[in-house]
Scaffold this active site. Structure first.
Site, PDB file in Angstrom:
ATOM      1  CG  LEU A 138       1.659 -78.264 -17.776  1.00 28.19           C
ATOM      2  CD1 LEU A 138       2.145 -78.124 -19.207  1.00 28.19           C
ATOM      3  CD2 LEU A 138       1.380 -76.895 -17.164  1.00 28.19           C
ATOM      4  CG  ASN A 183      -5.322 -72.643 -20.587  1.00 22.15           C
ATOM      5  OD1 ASN A 183      -4.633 -72.165 -19.694  1.00 22.15           O
ATOM      6  ND2 ASN A 183      -5.757 -73.905 -20.548  1.00 22.15           N
ATOM      7  CG  PHE A 232       8.150 -76.588 -20.165  1.00 21.47           C
ATOM      8  CD1 PHE A 232       7.218 -77.512 -19.711  1.00 21.47           C
ATOM      9  CD2 PHE A 232       7.789 -75.249 -20.157  1.00 21.47           C
ATOM     10  CE1 PHE A 232       5.976 -77.118 -19.248  1.00 21.47           C
ATOM     11  CE2 PHE A 232       6.542 -74.845 -19.693  1.00 21.47           C
ATOM     12  CZ  PHE A 232       5.635 -75.783 -19.247  1.00 21.47           C
ATOM     13  NE  ARG A 292       6.588 -69.342 -22.911  1.00 22.68           N
ATOM     14  CZ  ARG A 292       5.754 -69.709 -21.944  1.00 22.68           C
ATOM     15  NH1 ARG A 292       4.507 -70.052 -22.229  1.00 22.68           N
ATOM     16  NH2 ARG A 292       6.161 -69.720 -20.696  1.00 22.68           N
ATOM     17  CD  GLN A 342       2.394 -70.805 -25.981  1.00 29.90           C
ATOM     18  OE1 GLN A 342       3.111 -70.884 -24.972  1.00 29.90           O
ATOM     19  NE2 GLN A 342       1.383 -69.946 -26.082  1.00 29.90           N
ATOM     20  CG  HIS A 376      -2.541 -76.237 -20.091  1.00 25.22           C
ATOM     21  ND1 HIS A 376      -2.560 -75.054 -20.795  1.00 25.22           N
ATOM     22  CD2 HIS A 376      -1.906 -75.963 -18.914  1.00 25.22           C
ATOM     23  CE1 HIS A 376      -1.970 -74.112 -20.097  1.00 25.22           C
ATOM     24  NE2 HIS A 376      -1.551 -74.643 -18.942  1.00 25.22           N
ATOM     25  CG  PHE A 431       1.806 -76.700 -24.886  1.00 28.14           C
ATOM     26  CD1 PHE A 431       2.332 -77.831 -24.260  1.00 28.14           C
ATOM     27  CD2 PHE A 431       0.654 -76.125 -24.358  1.00 28.14           C
ATOM     28  CE1 PHE A 431       1.724 -78.384 -23.153  1.00 28.14           C
ATOM     29  CE2 PHE A 431       0.033 -76.680 -23.255  1.00 28.14           C
ATOM     30  CZ  PHE A 431       0.568 -77.814 -22.644  1.00 28.14           C
TER      31      PHE A 431
END
Length: 281
Positions: free
Chosen positions: A119, A99, A54, A49, A57, A123, A110
Site C-alpha cells: 500500500l 481512497n 490486514f 470493515r 476501516q 495510500h 484505516f
C-alpha cells in the site's frame, strides 16, 4: 508548514488508543483529520470493515445511509495524496487514508493489523498508534461477515480527545498574521488620507512663521538704527555755525559752481603793440 506532531486519544466501545499524527510530514492530510476530530465529526462513527491480518476501516459519517452519503473531507471536496518515504505501512497500528484511487481522499481511514508494504505510495500514511495496541488486537478478534467484512459486533468511535494540536496553533498564528497585515494596511490607508491636510497645515504654518520672522527682523532693524542714531548723537556733537555766515558761504558756493554756457572759457586775445606784424622786420 507544521513543525511538530500532534497527538489524539481515540475512545471506542472496545477501548482507547493514543495515536500520534504526523503533522510535520504530511500537513494537509493531518490537518483534515485533526479538524474533523476537533469538530466532533468522527463521534459515533462505526468501523464498517475489518479484515484479520490486514486492517480495520472506519471514518464514515455517523448517520451515513449509503455509499453516496459517507461524508467528505473537512473542505467538502477530495484532496491530493501526500507521500513520504519516511512514512510506510510497516508494522501494526499504522494510520492511513482510505481512497478509491489517486487524489480521492476524503474522511475515511484505516489502521493496520500488520505490515502492508504493497500500500506504500498508494495510500497516505499520517499516524501511528502509540498506546492501546491491545484495543486494536481485540478489534481484530471480532468476527466479521465473510462477504462484506463488516464486524458482526458494533465497533464504534465514541469520541476523540485532542491532546496536542499543532494545527490549531498554526491556524491561530496565521489568523494573527492576517489580522496584523489588515491592521497595517488600514493604518497605511489612514495615513495617506490624512497626509494632504498635514502638508497644507505645515505649509501655512511655515508661511506664518516666515511672516512673523520678517516682522521681527524689521522691528529689530528699526530698533538697531534708532539705537545707533542715539549713540552717534550722544558722543559726537556737531559744532553750531552762524546762520548768516552759512548763507554767504552757500551763495558763494552756488556762484562758483554756476556755469554760464554763453561766456567763452578761451583766454582773451593779446593786446596790440606798436611792432605791427613780422613784415616790418
Amino acid at each position: 508548514r507544521l513543525k511538530k506532531k500532534g497527538t489524539i486519544r481515540m475512545f471506542t466501545n472496545v477501548g482507547a488508543m493514543d495515536i500520534e499524527i504526523h503533522c510535520d510530514v504530511v500537513p494537509r492530510t493531518s490537518m483534515n483529520f485533526m479538524l474533523l476530530a476537533e469538530t466532533g465529526e468522527y463521534n459515533g462513527s462505526k468501523f464498517h470493515r475489518s479484515i484479520p491480518n490486514f486492517m480495520i476501516q472506519g471514518g464514515k459519517k455517523a448517520d451515513s445511509k449509503g455509499k453516496d452519503d459517507q461524508g467528505n473531507s473537512y473542505w467538502d471536496k477530495p484532496f491530493t495524496d501526500e507521500f513520504d518515504d519516511r512514512l510506510t505501512h510497516s508494522g501494526q497500528g499504522v494510520l492511513s487514508m482510505a481512497n478509491s484511487g489517486p487524489g480521492t481522499n476524503g474522511r475515511q481511514f484505516f489502521i493496520t493489523y500488520k505490515s502492508c508494504s504493497h500500500l506504500d505510495r498508494k495510500h497516505s500514511v499520517f499516524g501511528k498508534v502509540l498506546r492501546g495496541l491491545d484495543t486494536l488486537r481485540r478489534m481484530e478478534q471480532i468476527p466479521t461477515n465473510k462477504e462484506t467484512d463488516k464486524p458482526l459486533e458494533t465497533v464504534r468511535i465514541e469520541s476523540i480527545e485532542i491532546l496536542d494540536n499543532p494545527v490549531s496553533e498554526a491556524l491561530d498564528l496565521e489568523r494573527r498574521r492576517i489580522e496584523k497585515r489588515k491592521k497595517e494596511k488600514q493604518q497605511l490607508i489612514d495615513s495617506r488620507k490624512s497626509s494632504p491636510a498635514v502638508g497644507l497645515s505645515s505649509t501655512v504654518s511655515s508661511k506664518d512663521a516666515a511672516t512673523d520672522r520678517g516682522s521681527d527682523l524689521h522691528k529689530e532693524s528699526s530698533d538697531d538704527v534708532a539705537s545707533e542714531s542715539f549713540a552717534i548723537g550722544k558722543y559726537l556733537k556737531v559744532p553750531k555755525r552762524d546762520s548768516s555766515k552759512a548763507k554767504k558761504q552757500s551763495s558763494k558756493a552756488e556762484t562758483s559752481t554756476h556755469v554760464d554756457v554763453g561766456i567763452s572759457r578761451l583766454p582773451p586775445p593779446p593786446k596790440k603793440t606798436s611792432f605791427g606784424d613780422f613784415s616790418g622786420w
